[in-house]
Design an enzyme around this catalytic site. Sequence first.
Site, PDB file in Angstrom:
ATOM      1  N   TYR A 137       0.720  -1.151   0.004  1.00 13.38           N
ATOM      2  CA  TYR A 137       0.119  -0.103   0.064  1.00 13.38           C
ATOM      3  C   TYR A 137       0.656   1.262  -0.069  1.00 13.38           C
ATOM      4  CZ  TYR A 137      -4.235  -2.843   0.934  1.00 13.38           C
ATOM      5  OH  TYR A 137      -5.086  -3.636   1.057  1.00 13.38           O
TER       6      TYR A 137
ATOM      7  N   LYS B 190       3.306 -15.109   1.687  1.00 12.77           N
ATOM      8  CA  LYS B 190       3.203 -15.967   0.309  1.00 12.77           C
ATOM      9  C   LYS B 190       4.843 -16.161  -0.042  1.00 12.77           C
ATOM     10  CE  LYS B 190       0.347 -16.805  -2.468  1.00 12.77           C
ATOM     11  NZ  LYS B 190      -0.086 -18.047  -2.683  1.00 12.77           N
TER      12      LYS B 190
ATOM     13  N   ASP C  63      -3.314 -17.808   1.199  1.00 14.51           N
ATOM     14  CA  ASP C  63      -4.415 -18.316   0.434  1.00 14.51           C
ATOM     15  C   ASP C  63      -4.896 -19.637   1.359  1.00 14.51           C
ATOM     16  OD1 ASP C  63      -1.722 -19.707  -0.142  1.00 14.51           O
ATOM     17  OD2 ASP C  63      -2.604 -20.175  -2.159  1.00 14.51           O
TER      18      ASP C  63
ATOM     19  N   ASP D 238      -5.305  -7.092   5.736  1.00 15.02           N
ATOM     20  CA  ASP D 238      -6.683  -6.115   5.561  1.00 15.02           C
ATOM     21  C   ASP D 238      -7.491  -7.023   4.958  1.00 15.02           C
ATOM     22  OD1 ASP D 238      -8.169  -4.142   4.624  1.00 15.02           O
ATOM     23  OD2 ASP D 238      -7.017  -3.286   2.687  1.00 15.02           O
TER      24      ASP D 238
ATOM     25  N   ASP E  91     -10.999  -8.628   7.910  1.00 14.43           N
ATOM     26  CA  ASP E  91     -12.247  -8.599   7.321  1.00 14.43           C
ATOM     27  C   ASP E  91     -12.968 -10.016   7.389  1.00 14.43           C
ATOM     28  OD1 ASP E  91     -12.309  -5.989   7.482  1.00 14.43           O
ATOM     29  OD2 ASP E  91     -12.839  -5.688   5.330  1.00 14.43           O
TER      30      ASP E  91
END
Length: 369
Positions: free
Chosen positions: A142, A193, A226, A250, A254
């Site tokens: 970001y 990852k 994942d 992020d 959620d």
Amino acid sequence: MSRKKLLILPGDGIGPEVMVEVRRVIDWLDRYRSIGFDLAEGLVGGAAIDAHGTPLTDETMADALAADAVLLGAVGGPKWDDLPFEQKPERGLLRLRKDMALFANLRPAVVFDALADASSLKLDVVKGLDIMIVRELTGGVYFGEPRGIETLPDGGRRGVNTQVYTTDEIRRIARVAFELAEKRSRRVCSVDKANVMESGVLWREEVQRVHDEEFPGIALGHMYADNCAMQLIREPGQFDVIVTDNLFGDMLSDEAAMLTGSLGMLPSASLGGIDENGRRAALYEPVHGSAPDIAGKDLANPLAAVLSFAMCLRYSLDLAEEAGFIETAVEVVLDGGLRTTDIMQKGKARVSTTVMGETLTRELDKLTG
Ligand code: NAD
């Protein structure tokens, strides 16, 4: 006991309504537990724009830096939607996060027994769930450079963002996660990852290094992001503390939030570094926004804000016992069948923001005798 200095920034929409209920709990602690609070209140977001023409004044920023912790309601609303990006209410919150250098975002996902059937997952999968997601907040894709959209010689365009992490950034967020795990079930799952990203390889190596050097007594596992997204749905109970980068955090926070079934119940904390006096910059806020659709109607669920204050007691003010009282009182009120509109269930009693807050402090009275 030294007095605790809190800055309250109610903000916009339902922010001021839920913060009234937080103040009710603070007053209760002040009166019945003799914990002295020095409270200051300020404006942020649209309320600050209306009063001062800016979403956060320098004076309020200075108050935030001087406080032991900042308690925020929510910012934003349709009234300010048409302002240019740089002047929007959200800029006030972004400035707080930036100037306080808040790099660790803590998002608990707790399923209260009374609300377990509000989850979209089966009851036996989510019952008793208590996960803490620790998200790195100031680095990663970001913020990484280079970034932007460029036009290519053939007229096509190319969008670029860069995932960047340094050892220091990884190590300090890992420490926050391990320290939290020490106060919980002593388990950390680090998520990356590393199979496809070099920054993920570094992330994994550095988290492991901090563990081996400083926290060998904590059980550490690593998981690809994942797979973590799948495991959160399949068997969320396997997790205690999850630590991950800005982008994965992020999304995973959620996802975990939805396991609990209600936005009005979700607290959060954002922590910065520790200064020379041993004090850690900290901002506590509910996950929900300013909910303009119900603002001013005494309908908002104040529990996310109250639970954020409980986090403040535990993580900033070293008052874990008092935090426990508040969390237990929330459980008792829910078990007793009281519900604000957002968590309403058949056969339960629908109550206002005010009644929820009043009942909570009555339960605190009973709990502490
Ligand atoms: P929102 O969280 O404000 O509301 C989403 C839905 O959930 C609405 O229907 C609302 O009524 C309901 N809801 C939220 N909190 C509730 C509570 N405590 N009790 C009962 N119901 C609740 O999200 P949104 O509608 O996307 O955004 C509204 C405004 O809030 C926008 O201006 C947005 O930018 C801002 N926002 C601010 C923050 C923040 O301050 N951290 C976070 C998200 C959104």
